[in-house]
Design an enzyme around this catalytic site. Structure first.
Site, PDB file in Angstrom:
ATOM      1  N   HIS A 129       1.034  -1.209  -0.159  1.00 34.64           N
ATOM      2  CA  HIS A 129       0.002  -0.200   0.147  1.00 34.64           C
ATOM      3  C   HIS A 129       0.909   1.270  -0.147  1.00 34.64           C
ATOM      4  O   HIS A 129       0.259   2.377  -0.044  1.00 34.64           O
ATOM      5  CB  HIS A 129      -0.850   0.112   1.422  1.00 34.64           C
ATOM      6  CG  HIS A 129      -0.289   0.216   2.478  1.00 34.64           C
ATOM      7  ND1 HIS A 129       0.342  -0.958   3.093  1.00 34.64           N
ATOM      8  CD2 HIS A 129      -0.157   1.180   3.332  1.00 34.64           C
ATOM      9  CE1 HIS A 129       0.913  -0.464   4.338  1.00 34.64           C
ATOM     10  NE2 HIS A 129       0.533   0.903   4.265  1.00 34.64           N
ATOM     11  N   ASP A 164      -3.574  -2.153  -2.287  1.00 33.25           N
ATOM     12  CA  ASP A 164      -4.695  -1.781  -1.261  1.00 33.25           C
ATOM     13  C   ASP A 164      -5.477  -0.685  -2.075  1.00 33.25           C
ATOM     14  O   ASP A 164      -4.895   0.162  -2.774  1.00 33.25           O
ATOM     15  CB  ASP A 164      -4.013  -1.020  -0.006  1.00 33.25           C
ATOM     16  CG  ASP A 164      -5.212  -0.610   1.101  1.00 33.25           C
ATOM     17  OD1 ASP A 164      -6.310  -0.546   0.640  1.00 33.25           O
ATOM     18  OD2 ASP A 164      -4.972  -0.893   2.066  1.00 33.25           O
ATOM     19  N   LYS A 203      -7.187   1.586  -1.347  1.00 31.94           N
ATOM     20  CA  LYS A 203      -7.154   3.061  -0.953  1.00 31.94           C
ATOM     21  C   LYS A 203      -5.805   3.748  -1.348  1.00 31.94           C
ATOM     22  O   LYS A 203      -5.680   4.701  -0.951  1.00 31.94           O
ATOM     23  CB  LYS A 203      -7.515   3.177   0.559  1.00 31.94           C
ATOM     24  CG  LYS A 203      -6.505   2.767   1.392  1.00 31.94           C
ATOM     25  CD  LYS A 203      -7.146   2.963   2.785  1.00 31.94           C
ATOM     26  CE  LYS A 203      -6.307   2.157   3.843  1.00 31.94           C
ATOM     27  NZ  LYS A 203      -6.360   0.666   3.855  1.00 31.94           N
ATOM     28  N   TYR A 230      -6.215  -2.551   9.010  1.00 36.72           N
ATOM     29  CA  TYR A 230      -5.241  -3.263   9.857  1.00 36.72           C
ATOM     30  C   TYR A 230      -5.991  -4.152  10.866  1.00 36.72           C
ATOM     31  O   TYR A 230      -7.116  -3.676  11.581  1.00 36.72           O
ATOM     32  CB  TYR A 230      -4.252  -2.381  10.560  1.00 36.72           C
ATOM     33  CG  TYR A 230      -3.422  -3.071  11.532  1.00 36.72           C
ATOM     34  CD1 TYR A 230      -2.246  -3.757  11.017  1.00 36.72           C
ATOM     35  CD2 TYR A 230      -3.717  -3.049  12.971  1.00 36.72           C
ATOM     36  CE1 TYR A 230      -1.345  -4.440  11.828  1.00 36.72           C
ATOM     37  CE2 TYR A 230      -2.907  -3.891  13.824  1.00 36.72           C
ATOM     38  CZ  TYR A 230      -1.622  -4.436  13.226  1.00 36.72           C
ATOM     39  OH  TYR A 230      -0.816  -5.142  13.941  1.00 36.72           O
ATOM     40  N   ARG A 282     -10.915 -12.208  20.696  1.00 34.92           N
ATOM     41  CA  ARG A 282     -10.565 -11.932  19.342  1.00 34.92           C
ATOM     42  C   ARG A 282     -11.725 -12.637  18.506  1.00 34.92           C
ATOM     43  O   ARG A 282     -12.203 -12.305  17.501  1.00 34.92           O
ATOM     44  CB  ARG A 282      -9.464 -12.173  18.847  1.00 34.92           C
ATOM     45  CG  ARG A 282      -8.217 -11.542  19.491  1.00 34.92           C
ATOM     46  CD  ARG A 282      -6.969 -11.976  18.671  1.00 34.92           C
ATOM     47  NE  ARG A 282      -5.687 -11.060  18.885  1.00 34.92           N
ATOM     48  CZ  ARG A 282      -4.872 -10.627  17.987  1.00 34.92           C
ATOM     49  NH1 ARG A 282      -4.572 -11.494  17.000  1.00 34.92           N
ATOM     50  NH2 ARG A 282      -3.743  -9.867  18.549  1.00 34.92           N
ATOM     51  N   GLU A 330      -4.665 -14.487  11.666  1.00 36.27           N
ATOM     52  CA  GLU A 330      -3.901 -15.174  12.749  1.00 36.27           C
ATOM     53  C   GLU A 330      -4.408 -16.263  13.389  1.00 36.27           C
ATOM     54  O   GLU A 330      -3.856 -17.107  14.271  1.00 36.27           O
ATOM     55  CB  GLU A 330      -3.448 -14.098  13.927  1.00 36.27           C
ATOM     56  CG  GLU A 330      -2.697 -12.811  13.434  1.00 36.27           C
ATOM     57  CD  GLU A 330      -2.222 -11.933  14.356  1.00 36.27           C
ATOM     58  OE1 GLU A 330      -2.721 -12.173  15.532  1.00 36.27           O
ATOM     59  OE2 GLU A 330      -1.503 -11.093  14.046  1.00 36.27           O
TER      60      GLU A 330
END
Length: 238
Positions: free
Chosen positions: A32, A57, A59, A89, A157, A227
């Site tokens: 990015h 990315d 953006k 992120y 999470r 993850e």
């Protein structure tokens, strides 16, 4: 000018050994920013027998996208992913970017053996040959996606629902007050690295198996799902 790109940046133009020529790697690189760093990374890992999917990315500035496209256009074995994400992120969009590249890679004419994912700020400390020999010696036919049963301090999470937010030039993931349902098929969630080396067979399993698809959907509102997704699926796949 492609001839200038190849000449001034000194890209390797032929396999450096028979062993490397007969063992193609696929790379997924999510970028990015910092074009110069990306070019240095690409030059360091580039081999004509490999294949490279670049996820830019959504953006990123137009000029950055155009510059990346100009470089990619000079190579038959480098392409920009057909579907681009506006990455947040620790959000699901980061995982989706890898999935998008995988969908493109499985339809590639180049018959690759393993896929490795990187970000634009990575840089190799091993040669292409070193990587291949390491894979063959210790991991032949297996995936490198180490992890452990999800630790207690990480359970939040996946126990509560998270959302990606984008506004005023900012993007972030934030928890909601919603409690998530249990994982599909009563799967045990493992926790590990977002980075991996995976076999092509495992990638095909990921894209087609109902359990993999259901886990992906369940992971949509978790925190940093990359993850837990790969390492959990790897345990499922044996």
């Amino acid at each position: 000018n492609c001839s200038a790109v190849l000449k001034t940046l000194h890209f390797i133009t032929r396999p450096l050994s028979d062993e490397e020529g007969n063992f193609s790697l696929a790379y997924i690189i999510t970028i990015h920013k910092e074009l110069e760093m990306f070019v240095k990374l690409l030059r360091a890992i580039y081999m004509p027998q490999n294949i490279y999917c670049i996820h830019v990315d959504e953006k990123s500035p137009k000029a950055y996208k155009a510059a990346v496209q100009n470089i990619v256009n000079c190579f038959e074995n480098i392409f920009i992913s057909s579907k681009r994400e506006n990455i947040v992120y620790a959000g699901f969009s980061r995982l989706q970017a890898d999935i998008n590249c995988m969908r493109d890679l499985v339809h590639s004419k180049i018959q690759w053996n393993y896929v490795i994912n990187l970000c634009g700020q990575d840089y190799p400390i091993k040669t292409n040959k070193d990587i291949i020999q390491y894979i063959k010696s210790k991991w032949n036919g297996k995936n490198m996606t180490p992890g452990v049963v999800q630790p207690l301090h990480m359970k939040h999470r996946t126990q509560i629902s998270y959302r990606e937010y984008r506004h005023s030039g900012m993007s972030y993931v934030s928890p909601t007050k919603n409690i998530k349902a249990k994982p599909p098929y009563n799967l045990t969630i493992y926790f590990g690295s977002a980075y991996y080396i995976l076999t092509k067979e495992f990638v095909e399993f990921t894209l087609t198996d109902a359990r993999a698809k259901d886990l992906l959907e369940w992971s949509r509102d978790t925190y940093s799902p990359d993850e837990h997704y790969w390492v959990t699926l790897n345990r499922l796949n044996g």
